[in-house]
Design a protein around this motif. Structure first.
Motif, PDB file in Angstrom:
ATOM      1  N   SER A  45       0.829  -1.206   0.000  1.00 57.65           N
ATOM      2  CA  SER A  45       0.000   0.000   0.000  1.00 57.65           C
ATOM      3  C   SER A  45       0.863   1.255   0.000  1.00 57.65           C
ATOM      4  CB  SER A  45      -0.935  -0.002   1.214  1.00 57.65           C
ATOM      5  OG  SER A  45      -1.873  -1.050   1.107  1.00 57.65           O
ATOM      6  N   LEU A  46       1.970   1.228   0.736  1.00 62.85           N
ATOM      7  CA  LEU A  46       2.869   2.380   0.770  1.00 62.85           C
ATOM      8  C   LEU A  46       3.462   2.663  -0.607  1.00 62.85           C
ATOM      9  CD1 LEU A  46       4.563   4.546   2.266  1.00 62.85           C
ATOM     10  CD2 LEU A  46       6.248   2.728   2.709  1.00 62.85           C
ATOM     11  N   ILE A  47       3.994   1.643  -1.267  1.00 67.98           N
ATOM     12  CA  ILE A  47       4.658   1.888  -2.552  1.00 67.98           C
ATOM     13  C   ILE A  47       3.665   2.202  -3.676  1.00 67.98           C
ATOM     14  CG2 ILE A  47       6.715   0.566  -1.930  1.00 67.98           C
ATOM     15  CD1 ILE A  47       5.725  -1.688  -3.746  1.00 67.98           C
ATOM     16  N   ASN A  48       2.391   1.901  -3.459  1.00 65.53           N
ATOM     17  CA  ASN A  48       1.375   2.184  -4.478  1.00 65.53           C
ATOM     18  C   ASN A  48       0.492   3.378  -4.132  1.00 65.53           C
ATOM     19  OD1 ASN A  48       1.802   0.050  -6.490  1.00 65.53           O
ATOM     20  ND2 ASN A  48       1.396  -1.299  -4.757  1.00 65.53           N
ATOM     21  N   ALA A  49       0.762   4.023  -3.014  1.00 68.09           N
ATOM     22  CA  ALA A  49      -0.083   5.138  -2.566  1.00 68.09           C
ATOM     23  C   ALA A  49       0.098   6.348  -3.472  1.00 68.09           C
ATOM     24  CB  ALA A  49       0.280   5.505  -1.129  1.00 68.09           C
ATOM     25  N   ALA A  50      -0.975   7.100  -3.643  1.00 65.40           N
ATOM     26  CA  ALA A  50      -0.903   8.348  -4.408  1.00 65.40           C
ATOM     27  C   ALA A  50       0.030   9.330  -3.717  1.00 65.40           C
ATOM     28  CB  ALA A  50      -2.301   8.947  -4.561  1.00 65.40           C
ATOM     29  N   SER A  51       0.046   9.307  -2.387  1.00 62.52           N
ATOM     30  CA  SER A  51       0.953  10.133  -1.593  1.00 62.52           C
ATOM     31  C   SER A  51       1.607   9.232  -0.547  1.00 62.52           C
ATOM     32  CB  SER A  51       0.201  11.279  -0.902  1.00 62.52           C
ATOM     33  OG  SER A  51       1.069  11.921   0.019  1.00 62.52           O
TER      34      SER A  51
END
Length: 70
Positions: A45-51
């Motif tokens: 989720s972190l590496i794919n987050a918009a921010s």
């Protein structure tokens, strides 16, 4: 462990070791922290987050124990 470089004003790069669930975050200022017992889903989720910075502040910071690396 593969180092992932992020397009983020806060986070420069991350690595993740699924064997011991250790997330390493290198911040733009150069400081590196190891976060323990982080589920792989949080890493993805972190590496794919918009921010990435916002995701970190809401889901990792103050949630997982950490150690600043020298």
């Amino acid at each position: 462990m593969e180092r992932i470089y992020l397009d983020s004003a806060t986070i420069a790069s991350v690595t993740y070791n699924p064997d011991d669930k250790m997330l390493e975050i290198e911040f733009q200022g150069g400081k590196v922290y190891h976060y323990r017992a982080v589920p792989q889903s949080v890493y993805y989720s972190l590496i794919n987050a918009a921010s990435a910075g916002k995701y970190f502040n809401e889901n990792i910071r103050d949630v997982y124990s950490f150690k600043q690396m020298e």
